[in-house]
Write a protein that holds these residues in place. Sequence first.
Motif, PDB file in Angstrom:
ATOM      1  N   ILE A 247       0.840  -1.199   0.000  1.00 43.84           N
ATOM      2  CA  ILE A 247       0.000   0.000   0.000  1.00 43.84           C
ATOM      3  C   ILE A 247       0.874   1.247   0.000  1.00 43.84           C
ATOM      4  O   ILE A 247       0.594   2.225  -0.717  1.00 43.84           O
ATOM      5  N   ILE A 248       1.949   1.234   0.790  1.00 45.52           N
ATOM      6  CA  ILE A 248       2.874   2.371   0.824  1.00 45.52           C
ATOM      7  C   ILE A 248       3.491   2.593  -0.559  1.00 45.52           C
ATOM      8  O   ILE A 248       3.598   3.728  -1.040  1.00 45.52           O
ATOM      9  N   VAL A 249       3.907   1.508  -1.219  1.00 50.08           N
ATOM     10  CA  VAL A 249       4.481   1.615  -2.557  1.00 50.08           C
ATOM     11  C   VAL A 249       3.465   2.233  -3.522  1.00 50.08           C
ATOM     12  O   VAL A 249       3.786   3.133  -4.312  1.00 50.08           O
ATOM     13  N   SER A 250       2.226   1.753  -3.436  1.00 59.19           N
ATOM     14  CA  SER A 250       1.179   2.286  -4.311  1.00 59.19           C
ATOM     15  C   SER A 250       0.921   3.756  -4.044  1.00 59.19           C
ATOM     16  O   SER A 250       0.760   4.561  -4.976  1.00 59.19           O
ATOM     17  N   GLN A 251       0.882   4.129  -2.776  1.00 61.14           N
ATOM     18  CA  GLN A 251       0.645   5.529  -2.429  1.00 61.14           C
ATOM     19  C   GLN A 251       1.798   6.411  -2.899  1.00 61.14           C
ATOM     20  O   GLN A 251       1.596   7.553  -3.303  1.00 61.14           O
ATOM     21  N   SER A 252       3.018   5.891  -2.849  1.00 67.49           N
ATOM     22  CA  SER A 252       4.169   6.659  -3.318  1.00 67.49           C
ATOM     23  C   SER A 252       4.055   6.949  -4.807  1.00 67.49           C
ATOM     24  O   SER A 252       4.293   8.075  -5.267  1.00 67.49           O
ATOM     25  N   LEU A 253       3.698   5.928  -5.585  1.00 63.62           N
ATOM     26  CA  LEU A 253       3.518   6.135  -7.018  1.00 63.62           C
ATOM     27  C   LEU A 253       2.329   7.054  -7.298  1.00 63.62           C
ATOM     28  O   LEU A 253       2.349   7.866  -8.223  1.00 63.62           O
ATOM     29  N   VAL A 391       8.208  -6.723  -4.447  1.00 62.55           N
ATOM     30  CA  VAL A 391       8.896  -6.519  -5.733  1.00 62.55           C
ATOM     31  C   VAL A 391       7.899  -6.585  -6.883  1.00 62.55           C
ATOM     32  O   VAL A 391       7.896  -5.730  -7.787  1.00 62.55           O
ATOM     33  N   LEU A 392       7.034  -7.601  -6.864  1.00 64.92           N
ATOM     34  CA  LEU A 392       6.021  -7.718  -7.921  1.00 64.92           C
ATOM     35  C   LEU A 392       5.114  -6.496  -7.933  1.00 64.92           C
ATOM     36  O   LEU A 392       4.826  -5.923  -8.999  1.00 64.92           O
ATOM     37  N   ASN A 393       4.662  -6.087  -6.752  1.00 63.47           N
ATOM     38  CA  ASN A 393       3.765  -4.935  -6.667  1.00 63.47           C
ATOM     39  C   ASN A 393       4.438  -3.673  -7.203  1.00 63.47           C
ATOM     40  O   ASN A 393       3.817  -2.883  -7.918  1.00 63.47           O
ATOM     41  N   VAL A 395       7.074  -3.390  -9.376  1.00 60.07           N
ATOM     42  CA  VAL A 395       7.334  -3.454 -10.816  1.00 60.07           C
ATOM     43  C   VAL A 395       6.032  -3.380 -11.613  1.00 60.07           C
ATOM     44  O   VAL A 395       5.891  -2.586 -12.546  1.00 60.07           O
ATOM     45  N   LEU A 396       5.071  -4.226 -11.234  1.00 54.48           N
ATOM     46  CA  LEU A 396       3.803  -4.249 -11.955  1.00 54.48           C
ATOM     47  C   LEU A 396       3.041  -2.947 -11.755  1.00 54.48           C
ATOM     48  O   LEU A 396       2.468  -2.395 -12.703  1.00 54.48           O
ATOM     49  N   GLY A 397       3.032  -2.435 -10.510  1.00 60.32           N
ATOM     50  CA  GLY A 397       2.318  -1.199 -10.234  1.00 60.32           C
ATOM     51  C   GLY A 397       2.886  -0.021 -11.002  1.00 60.32           C
ATOM     52  O   GLY A 397       2.144   0.768 -11.596  1.00 60.32           O
ATOM     53  N   ALA A 398       4.213   0.118 -10.995  1.00 59.54           N
ATOM     54  CA  ALA A 398       4.837   1.228 -11.731  1.00 59.54           C
ATOM     55  C   ALA A 398       4.571   1.102 -13.221  1.00 59.54           C
ATOM     56  O   ALA A 398       4.247   2.094 -13.904  1.00 59.54           O
ATOM     57  N   GLY A 399       4.690  -0.125 -13.734  1.00 58.23           N
ATOM     58  CA  GLY A 399       4.448  -0.326 -15.163  1.00 58.23           C
ATOM     59  C   GLY A 399       3.021   0.022 -15.562  1.00 58.23           C
ATOM     60  O   GLY A 399       2.790   0.759 -16.534  1.00 58.23           O
ATOM     61  N   LEU A 400       2.055  -0.500 -14.820  1.00 62.96           N
ATOM     62  CA  LEU A 400       0.646  -0.221 -15.130  1.00 62.96           C
ATOM     63  C   LEU A 400       0.307   1.254 -14.924  1.00 62.96           C
ATOM     64  O   LEU A 400      -0.445   1.847 -15.718  1.00 62.96           O
ATOM     65  N   PHE A 401       0.840   1.842 -13.847  1.00 64.76           N
ATOM     66  CA  PHE A 401       0.527   3.245 -13.531  1.00 64.76           C
ATOM     67  C   PHE A 401       0.922   4.161 -14.677  1.00 64.76           C
ATOM     68  O   PHE A 401       0.097   4.932 -15.189  1.00 64.76           O
ATOM     69  N   PHE A 412      -3.748   5.293 -11.309  1.00 64.99           N
ATOM     70  CA  PHE A 412      -3.846   4.739  -9.952  1.00 64.99           C
ATOM     71  C   PHE A 412      -4.620   3.429  -9.919  1.00 64.99           C
ATOM     72  O   PHE A 412      -4.443   2.624  -8.996  1.00 64.99           O
ATOM     73  N   VAL A 413      -5.475   3.186 -10.934  1.00 68.83           N
ATOM     74  CA  VAL A 413      -6.200   1.909 -10.994  1.00 68.83           C
ATOM     75  C   VAL A 413      -5.211   0.758 -11.172  1.00 68.83           C
ATOM     76  O   VAL A 413      -5.388  -0.330 -10.615  1.00 68.83           O
ATOM     77  N   GLY A 414      -4.152   1.009 -11.929  1.00 72.48           N
ATOM     78  CA  GLY A 414      -3.114  -0.004 -12.100  1.00 72.48           C
ATOM     79  C   GLY A 414      -2.446  -0.374 -10.793  1.00 72.48           C
ATOM     80  O   GLY A 414      -2.008  -1.517 -10.604  1.00 72.48           O
ATOM     81  N   LEU A 415      -2.369   0.595  -9.878  1.00 71.85           N
ATOM     82  CA  LEU A 415      -1.774   0.316  -8.567  1.00 71.85           C
ATOM     83  C   LEU A 415      -2.643  -0.659  -7.777  1.00 71.85           C
ATOM     84  O   LEU A 415      -2.132  -1.529  -7.070  1.00 71.85           O
ATOM     85  N   ALA A 416      -3.966  -0.502  -7.872  1.00 76.14           N
ATOM     86  CA  ALA A 416      -4.873  -1.425  -7.184  1.00 76.14           C
ATOM     87  C   ALA A 416      -4.754  -2.831  -7.768  1.00 76.14           C
ATOM     88  O   ALA A 416      -4.750  -3.833  -7.030  1.00 76.14           O
ATOM     89  N   ILE A 417      -4.638  -2.913  -9.095  1.00 73.52           N
ATOM     90  CA  ILE A 417      -4.476  -4.224  -9.742  1.00 73.52           C
ATOM     91  C   ILE A 417      -3.203  -4.901  -9.253  1.00 73.52           C
ATOM     92  O   ILE A 417      -3.202  -6.090  -8.907  1.00 73.52           O
ATOM     93  N   ALA A 418      -2.111  -4.133  -9.193  1.00 73.58           N
ATOM     94  CA  ALA A 418      -0.825  -4.701  -8.771  1.00 73.58           C
ATOM     95  C   ALA A 418      -0.865  -5.157  -7.318  1.00 73.58           C
ATOM     96  O   ALA A 418      -0.308  -6.209  -6.972  1.00 73.58           O
ATOM     97  N   THR A 419      -1.517  -4.384  -6.446  1.00 76.87           N
ATOM     98  CA  THR A 419      -1.592  -4.747  -5.029  1.00 76.87           C
ATOM     99  C   THR A 419      -2.329  -6.066  -4.840  1.00 76.87           C
ATOM    100  O   THR A 419      -1.893  -6.936  -4.073  1.00 76.87           O
ATOM    101  N   SER A 420      -3.441  -6.250  -5.546  1.00 76.73           N
ATOM    102  CA  SER A 420      -4.197  -7.498  -5.423  1.00 76.73           C
ATOM    103  C   SER A 420      -3.435  -8.673  -6.017  1.00 76.73           C
ATOM    104  O   SER A 420      -3.424  -9.777  -5.442  1.00 76.73           O
TER     105      SER A 420
END
Length: 518
Positions: A247-253, A391-393, A395-401, A412-420
């Motif tokens: 969640i912290i990683v997602s919020q940072s992005l 690591v997956l969250n 890489v995947l989150g940054a890529g999708l974002f 930011f929707v990509g961040l939710a996908i990566a977190t799940s």
Amino acid sequence: MSLVRNTAVQASLTFASRILGFARDIILAAKIGAGPVGDAWATAQQFPNLFRRIFAEGAFASAFVPTYARTLEAEGPEAARLVAQDAMRVLFALTAALTILAQLFMPWVLLVIHGGQANDTENYNLAVLLTRITMPYLTFMAIAALLSGVLNSLERFILSAGAPTLLNLCLIPAGLLGTTPQVTTLYAAIAFFISGLLQVGALWWGTSRQKVKLSLIGMPRLTPAVKKVLMLAVPGTIAASGTQINIIVSQSLASFEVGAKSWLYAADRLYQLPLGLVGVAVGIAILPRLSRAARAGDAATGTRTMDDGLGLAMALTFPAAAGLMIAPVFLIDAFFVRGAFLPSDAAAAGAALFHFAWGVPAFVLIKVLAPPFFAREDTKTPMRFALVSVVLNTVLGAGLFFWMKQNGGQGFVGLAIATSAAAWLNALMLWVTLGRRGWYLPGPTLVPGLLRAFAATLILSAVIALMLWQLPAIQAWLYGSKALAAAAMVFTAAITYAIAALLTGAVRISDIRQALRR
């Protein structure tokens, strides 16, 4: 007490806290809204919320409880008390030092989690100020976690589950007293600080009532027992905090998209509800039993405890995930849209909530599958899995974002996908490893029970879809109130699932009677 009773105590008090939390968030969202000030407030909450979930909701306790419980059983109450006291003094010294360093370097620390808005000097400085005020919550939660671990080891769950309610009782008046968004965030940050003190005070009183007299006065000592606690606690805390780190990683992005932090926070408030009510509650309730079974070499009791825990957790999680997936925008709209929080904000937050929702079963599974490792004092394996998921969250989150933003979508929707997705990978690795080591193989009743719970969830889903179709009529009948319509939907869904669970055999009255017996 039975697993169901212990879980019910933990979950009911957590539920009361979360209801107050919704009231708090409704008030604060209306006063602050979504935007630069809202993002600054979301940033200031990241540290206290992260450490509340890591410490107060069982991750640190998961590492501490087996050591304390083993000492209590093998060497007696006085030896266990000394272990707890020495561990508390060391933990206090470490977290206080970390807090002081964070205070000094906060403008640079926030570049990591709020760097996307560093050019907005006024609101970036606001985020720095607010986070400096909330940062001491780390130390408070570390002490509270240890005190909760003592109480949980003695199977006293009421106070440790109820203490977080004090946070909401402090934040609600702060929100009501705020006049402007900036003033409201300042009052709320101060309320965070005060609530930490109150929680530690309440838990200290509770341990004293159990004749466990602890003192912070004295030099920290790295005794062999404390070293062992720390060796278990550090990787154990990281392991149990994989979801929160993600969640912290997602919020940072998300700081690179104005408003995204506020939208993700609103979605977080809803999907974290089943995690707190079910995953954390079941995980805390089963850990002392698994620890005793592991020490005694009682594989049958361990398997039965895990079957009961997983079955209960998924039976309560499936319907929650279904409801969040079917009606994400409506739920956000009903609970949060008012004042400065607009319908457009609800649409954005709802898009994120949908993708968090299909990860909810995985978030809960992690909380239930990690305790068998902790009970055997293996905290490094779950830690490695948690770090893989991070690591997956990332890489995947940054890529999708960035890919979705560049293609005109909502990054930011990509961040939710990566977190799940990361949560499902973590849960799968835990499950497979337990089976390979022979620490847990499901009994014959678990899979049929899960299938019956899934069937009951399908019935529930059909009812929710029907209510959404008839939403205008329902809302008109309830005086045009979206909040009342949402409450009616939740109540109807709960009754529907209870009936469906009985009809499908997911829950049997005889099982309920047996589980509630002492």
